[in-house]
Write a protein that holds these residues in place. Sequence first.
Motif, mmCIF file in Angstrom:
data_model
loop_
_atom_site.group_PDB
_atom_site.id
_atom_site.type_symbol
_atom_site.label_atom_id
_atom_site.label_comp_id
_atom_site.label_asym_id
_atom_site.label_seq_id
_atom_site.Cartn_x
_atom_site.Cartn_y
_atom_site.Cartn_z
ATOM 1 N N GLY A 186 -32.852 -23.554 51.022
ATOM 2 C CA GLY A 186 -31.859 -24.338 50.291
ATOM 3 C C GLY A 186 -31.753 -23.864 48.850
ATOM 4 O O GLY A 186 -31.765 -22.674 48.563
ATOM 5 N N SER A 187 -31.669 -24.814 47.945
ATOM 6 C CA SER A 187 -31.501 -24.466 46.529
ATOM 7 C C SER A 187 -32.776 -23.904 45.906
ATOM 8 O O SER A 187 -32.743 -23.416 44.773
ATOM 9 N N PHE A 188 -33.894 -23.948 46.619
ATOM 10 C CA PHE A 188 -35.139 -23.395 46.087
ATOM 11 C C PHE A 188 -35.248 -21.878 46.289
ATOM 12 O O PHE A 188 -36.241 -21.273 45.898
ATOM 13 N N ALA A 189 -34.254 -21.266 46.882
ATOM 14 C CA ALA A 189 -34.286 -19.819 47.095
ATOM 15 C C ALA A 189 -34.346 -19.065 45.771
ATOM 16 O O ALA A 189 -34.975 -18.014 45.676
ATOM 17 N N PHE A 190 -33.729 -19.611 44.746
ATOM 18 C CA PHE A 190 -33.759 -18.952 43.446
ATOM 19 C C PHE A 190 -35.133 -19.015 42.796
ATOM 20 O O PHE A 190 -35.423 -18.237 41.897
ATOM 21 N N SER A 191 -35.982 -19.952 43.233
ATOM 22 C CA SER A 191 -37.309 -20.067 42.626
ATOM 23 C C SER A 191 -38.157 -18.824 42.874
ATOM 24 O O SER A 191 -38.990 -18.460 42.046
ATOM 25 N N VAL A 192 -37.946 -18.145 43.995
ATOM 26 C CA VAL A 192 -38.675 -16.907 44.280
ATOM 27 C C VAL A 192 -38.321 -15.851 43.242
ATOM 28 O O VAL A 192 -39.192 -15.187 42.664
ATOM 29 N N PHE A 193 -37.029 -15.700 42.964
ATOM 30 C CA PHE A 193 -36.595 -14.708 41.992
ATOM 31 C C PHE A 193 -36.964 -15.121 40.569
ATOM 32 O O PHE A 193 -37.337 -14.291 39.746
ATOM 33 N N SER A 194 -36.878 -16.413 40.283
ATOM 34 C CA SER A 194 -37.280 -16.895 38.960
ATOM 35 C C SER A 194 -38.763 -16.648 38.721
ATOM 36 O O SER A 194 -39.170 -16.262 37.628
ATOM 37 N N GLY A 195 -39.573 -16.874 39.747
ATOM 38 C CA GLY A 195 -41.005 -16.621 39.627
ATOM 39 C C GLY A 195 -41.321 -15.153 39.417
ATOM 40 O O GLY A 195 -42.187 -14.806 38.617
ATOM 41 N N SER A 196 -40.600 -14.274 40.119
ATOM 42 C CA SER A 196 -40.850 -12.842 39.938
ATOM 43 C C SER A 196 -40.428 -12.380 38.547
ATOM 44 O O SER A 196 -41.087 -11.530 37.944
ATOM 45 N N ILE A 197 -39.358 -12.955 38.014
ATOM 46 C CA ILE A 197 -38.941 -12.618 36.651
ATOM 47 C C ILE A 197 -39.973 -13.122 35.646
ATOM 48 O O ILE A 197 -40.302 -12.426 34.685
ATOM 49 N N ALA A 198 -40.497 -14.320 35.865
ATOM 50 C CA ALA A 198 -41.519 -14.854 34.962
ATOM 51 C C ALA A 198 -42.773 -13.977 34.985
ATOM 52 O O ALA A 198 -43.357 -13.683 33.933
ATOM 53 N N LEU A 199 -43.187 -13.530 36.172
ATOM 54 C CA LEU A 199 -44.344 -12.632 36.261
ATOM 55 C C LEU A 199 -44.074 -11.297 35.562
ATOM 56 O O LEU A 199 -44.962 -10.753 34.902
ATOM 57 N N ALA A 200 -42.877 -10.787 35.709
ATOM 58 C CA ALA A 200 -42.529 -9.530 35.033
ATOM 59 C C ALA A 200 -42.567 -9.698 33.521
ATOM 60 O O ALA A 200 -43.058 -8.816 32.800
ATOM 61 N N LEU A 201 -42.081 -10.829 33.025
ATOM 62 C CA LEU A 201 -42.123 -11.073 31.577
ATOM 63 C C LEU A 201 -43.555 -11.166 31.069
ATOM 64 O O LEU A 201 -43.883 -10.643 29.998
ATOM 65 N N VAL A 202 -44.419 -11.842 31.823
ATOM 66 C CA VAL A 202 -45.832 -11.929 31.432
ATOM 67 C C VAL A 202 -46.455 -10.535 31.420
ATOM 68 O O VAL A 202 -47.179 -10.180 30.492
ATOM 69 N N PHE A 203 -46.168 -9.730 32.442
ATOM 70 C CA PHE A 203 -46.699 -8.378 32.503
ATOM 71 C C PHE A 203 -46.244 -7.545 31.313
ATOM 72 O O PHE A 203 -47.050 -6.854 30.672
ATOM 73 N N VAL A 204 -44.979 -7.599 30.993
ATOM 74 C CA VAL A 204 -44.443 -6.819 29.875
ATOM 75 C C VAL A 204 -45.046 -7.301 28.562
ATOM 76 O O VAL A 204 -45.413 -6.496 27.701
ATOM 77 N N LYS A 205 -45.176 -8.594 28.393
ATOM 78 C CA LYS A 205 -45.727 -9.141 27.149
ATOM 79 C C LYS A 205 -47.192 -8.748 26.968
ATOM 80 O O LYS A 205 -47.622 -8.452 25.866
ATOM 81 N N ARG A 206 -47.946 -8.721 28.051
ATOM 82 C CA ARG A 206 -49.366 -8.371 27.967
ATOM 83 C C ARG A 206 -49.575 -6.870 27.747
ATOM 84 O O ARG A 206 -50.598 -6.459 27.239
ATOM 85 N N ASN A 207 -48.614 -6.059 28.163
ATOM 86 C CA ASN A 207 -48.755 -4.614 28.077
ATOM 87 C C ASN A 207 -47.764 -3.999 27.097
ATOM 88 O O ASN A 207 -47.299 -2.886 27.312
ATOM 89 N N GLU A 208 -47.435 -4.718 26.048
ATOM 90 C CA GLU A 208 -46.465 -4.213 25.076
ATOM 91 C C GLU A 208 -46.986 -2.946 24.416
ATOM 92 O O GLU A 208 -48.165 -2.830 24.072
#
Length: 86
Positions: A61-83
């Motif tokens: 249902g409408s939670f399908a976007f949560s998978v992509f939102s979570g992957s974007i959040a993980l990518a942001l954390v990764f980039v921030k930690r490895n700047e």
Amino acid sequence: AMTFIYMVAANLGALPIPVMITNEYIKVKERGVVGSVNMLFAWGSAFIITLLFPYMETNMGSFAFSVFSGSIALALVFVKRNELTL
């Protein structure tokens, strides 16, 4: 319709970024290989998202976007930690 909007938004937004970064930071001799890998990953991930999203939307249902939102959040954390300090 939403898949088409995603593809248009991705092509105008995030997909060209690896090409710009490749041209700035990679040596001329290596740009072809790195650019090919970048585009393979970008278009491959766009293909997978476009293929899987209708099934995810049907099942989640409408939670399908949560998978992509979570992957974007993980990518942001990764980039921030490895700047890189430039």
